[in-house]
Design an enzyme around this catalytic site. Structure first.
Site, PDB file in Angstrom:
ATOM      1  N   VAL A  93      -5.403  -2.681  -0.105  1.00  0.00           N
ATOM      2  CA  VAL A  93      -6.444  -1.966   0.652  1.00  0.00           C
ATOM      3  C   VAL A  93      -7.393  -2.966   1.292  1.00  0.00           C
ATOM      4  O   VAL A  93      -8.029  -3.761   0.602  1.00  0.00           O
ATOM      5  CB  VAL A  93      -7.245  -1.009  -0.267  1.00  0.00           C
ATOM      6  CG1 VAL A  93      -8.388  -0.356   0.503  1.00  0.00           C
ATOM      7  CG2 VAL A  93      -6.332   0.053  -0.860  1.00  0.00           C
ATOM      8  N   GLY A 143      -7.130  -5.718   2.988  1.00  0.00           N
ATOM      9  CA  GLY A 143      -6.869  -7.164   2.960  1.00  0.00           C
ATOM     10  C   GLY A 143      -7.811  -7.949   2.070  1.00  0.00           C
ATOM     11  O   GLY A 143      -7.815  -7.796   0.847  1.00  0.00           O
ATOM     12  N   LYS A 174       0.824  -1.231   0.000  1.00  0.00           N
ATOM     13  CA  LYS A 174       0.000   0.000   0.000  1.00  0.00           C
ATOM     14  C   LYS A 174       0.846   1.265   0.000  1.00  0.00           C
ATOM     15  O   LYS A 174       0.511   2.249  -0.645  1.00  0.00           O
ATOM     16  CB  LYS A 174      -0.962  -0.012   1.187  1.00  0.00           C
ATOM     17  CG  LYS A 174      -0.310  -0.002   2.554  1.00  0.00           C
ATOM     18  CD  LYS A 174      -1.067  -0.816   3.542  1.00  0.00           C
ATOM     19  CE  LYS A 174      -0.696  -2.273   3.333  1.00  0.00           C
ATOM     20  NZ  LYS A 174      -0.815  -3.123   4.467  1.00  0.00           N
ATOM     21  N   LYS A 234      -4.054   3.568   2.542  1.00  0.00           N
ATOM     22  CA  LYS A 234      -5.212   2.910   1.918  1.00  0.00           C
ATOM     23  C   LYS A 234      -6.216   3.941   1.411  1.00  0.00           C
ATOM     24  O   LYS A 234      -6.785   3.789   0.323  1.00  0.00           O
ATOM     25  CB  LYS A 234      -5.856   1.957   2.922  1.00  0.00           C
ATOM     26  CG  LYS A 234      -4.929   0.808   3.308  1.00  0.00           C
ATOM     27  CD  LYS A 234      -5.439   0.071   4.537  1.00  0.00           C
ATOM     28  CE  LYS A 234      -4.455  -0.992   4.993  1.00  0.00           C
ATOM     29  NZ  LYS A 234      -4.749  -1.510   6.322  1.00  0.00           N
TER      30      LYS A 234
END
Ligand code: HSE
Length: 463
Positions: free
Chosen positions: A156, A158, A129, A229
């Protein structure tokens, strides 16, 4: 004429998405980084080999790996795989079709590997990320110049298919807002504080002992991870990269157990949110702890879970929730990108077909307006509230409600008890309070002799 038409038909059948040609030969993978996620990807590819073959028509086959320690037991079988001590060597390996970058970090080997792979015409899948948030513009240029996909679903939230949802599922809509609960460590800590009444430092220590928080937790608890994220989500939602250094970031270190108790009394919960929206002044993008109404869907997302919310002109509001970290969820997201590549269905980095758009800067948070929760620790004597409200009056700040709690421990249930001469005072402003006025007023209030501790200011959001 006919043969030309047939040829173009054939090309169109073969060409799906932006870059790839569909094939039935095995897709040969070189994986850089065999930590929790890398080992998870190898395990998933092995356990779901048949299922992936059915879905893509191809074998997804790990042929080479690179990691620091060759002897470490990772619970996966690496015999028969080409091993490289230097991850950059994966790019030169002619048996490797796709590079899977799971090293991490915005600079160093991870960045060099991704750049080299793109320049060599090898598609890249990454969970990194920080790399995409900080260098998404330059990498999109490389990806476009060399016509090679760079995919990052796992970067972003998971296992939540956040990128696909925004870039593909919502591709027809104009998005107005994007964001959510983007850091599981913070959400876990805030949830435990609320449920147990324990202080931040105690809960953090416990989370570290349980392995839920890193030994150096600052990237998570100071909001940086969520900001990475959010930067990516906002770039996708609004079709151009967002300058990471323009995103305002506040962490959760200053949130006390009593803030959760007061929030609950007022009908709210405290969550660390990343939120980006388009306003008349430009793009707003910030990561901040917020009070949100306790019945809001996001308020129900507890523990290590993440949730992504979006609002579009036609679709209205949506929310997707799931595990934002861990070997299984992250491996699922990484492999979904590999499936896209195997299917020849890879999107451009920011989901636009035009030239790579230049980064946009978020406007300073001081230009915004919000409602605020302000907790003060004050001396319990006549005239104190008059002193404080005089400052608010001078800055044109209007209060919606004010609570002064008695100092007795039992009234505050599990909150700390207070020295009898000091009491907590909680002020709630009207919405549309100017951020800059509030910041200036809080600085002045904090300097008053009757205010005995650093004020705690939390914005109120209705996500
Ligand atoms: N450390 C992150 C979190 C997960 O706590 O949510 C990886 O981004």
């Amino acid at each position: 004429m006919v043969s030309l038409h047939l040829l173009s038909l054939l090309i169109n059948l073969l060409k799906v998405g932006a870059y790839n040609i569909v094939s039935s030969s095995p897709l040969r993978l070189g994986i850089a980084g065999l930590g929790t996620v890398g080992a998870g990807v190898v395990r998933l590819l092995c356990e779901h080999a048949d299922l992936l073959k059915t879905r893509t028509g191809r074998l997804l086959q790990v042929v080479a790996v690179s990691a620091r320690d060759r002897t470490r037991d990772r619970g996966i079988d690496v015999t028969g795989l080409q091993w490289y001590d230097n991850a950059l060597d994966l790019v030169q390996d002619s048996n490797v079709d796709v590079i899977v970058e799971l090293i991490g970090g915005a600079e160093g080997v991870a960045r060099t590997l991704v750049e080299k792979a793109l320049k060599a015409g090898k598609p890249v899948v990454t969970a990194n990320k920080a790399l995409i948030a900080l260098h998404g513009y330059e990498l999109a240029m490389l990806s476009a110049d060399y016509q090679v996909p760079l995919l990052f679903e796992a970067a972003v939230a998971g296992g939540i298919p956040a990128i696909k949802t925004v870039r593909e599922g919502l591709a027809a809509d104009r998005l107005l807002r994007i964001g959510g609960i983007l850091n599981g460590t913070c959400n876990h800590i805030l949830t435990v504080m609320r449920k147990t009444g324990q202080e931040f430092s105690t809960v953090l220590k416990e989370a570290q002992d349980l392995g839920y928080a890193e030994a150096d937790p600052s990237t998570d608890i100071d909001g940086l991870d969520a900001a990475h994220k959010l930067t990516i989500l906002a770039g996708l939602a609004f079709g151009r990269p967002v300058a990471f250094d323009s995103v305002y970031v506040e962490g959760i270190r200053h949130i006390a157990a009593q803030d959760h108790i007061f929030a609950q009394h007022l009908g709210y919960r405290i969550k660390l949110l990343g939120l980006a929206r388009k306003t008349q002044n430009g793009l707003q993008a910030h990561v901040i702890p917020c009070l949100i109404p306790q019945y809001a869907p996001l308020a129900q997302v507890d523990g290590v879970f993440n949730a992504v919310i979006a609002e579009g002109e036609f679709v209205g509001r949506i929310m997707i929730e799931g595990r934002g970290a861990g070997a299984g969820p992250t491996a699922s997201a990484v492999t979904a990108d590999l499936v896209d590549i195997a299917r020849g269905h890879a999107m451009t980095l920011w989901g636009v077909q035009s030239e790579v758009p230049e980064p946009v800067r978020a406007c300073p948070i001081s230009t915004g307006e919000a409602a605020f929760y302000l907790r003060l620790q004050v001396e319990d004597r006549p005239g104190v509230i008059a002193d404080i409200t005089a400052v608010l009056r001078d800055y044109g700040i209007s209060l919606q409600s004010m609570l002064q709690y008695p100092a007795e421990k039992e009234t505050l249930s599990s909150a700390e008890s207070y020295a009898s001469s000091y009491v907590p005072l909680v002020l709630m402003t009207h919405h549309l309070t100017s951020e800059s006025a509030m910041q200036a007023a809080v600085a002045q209030i904090g300097a008053l002799r009757v205010v005995t501790d650093t004020p705690v200011m939390i914005r109120i959001e209705t996500p």
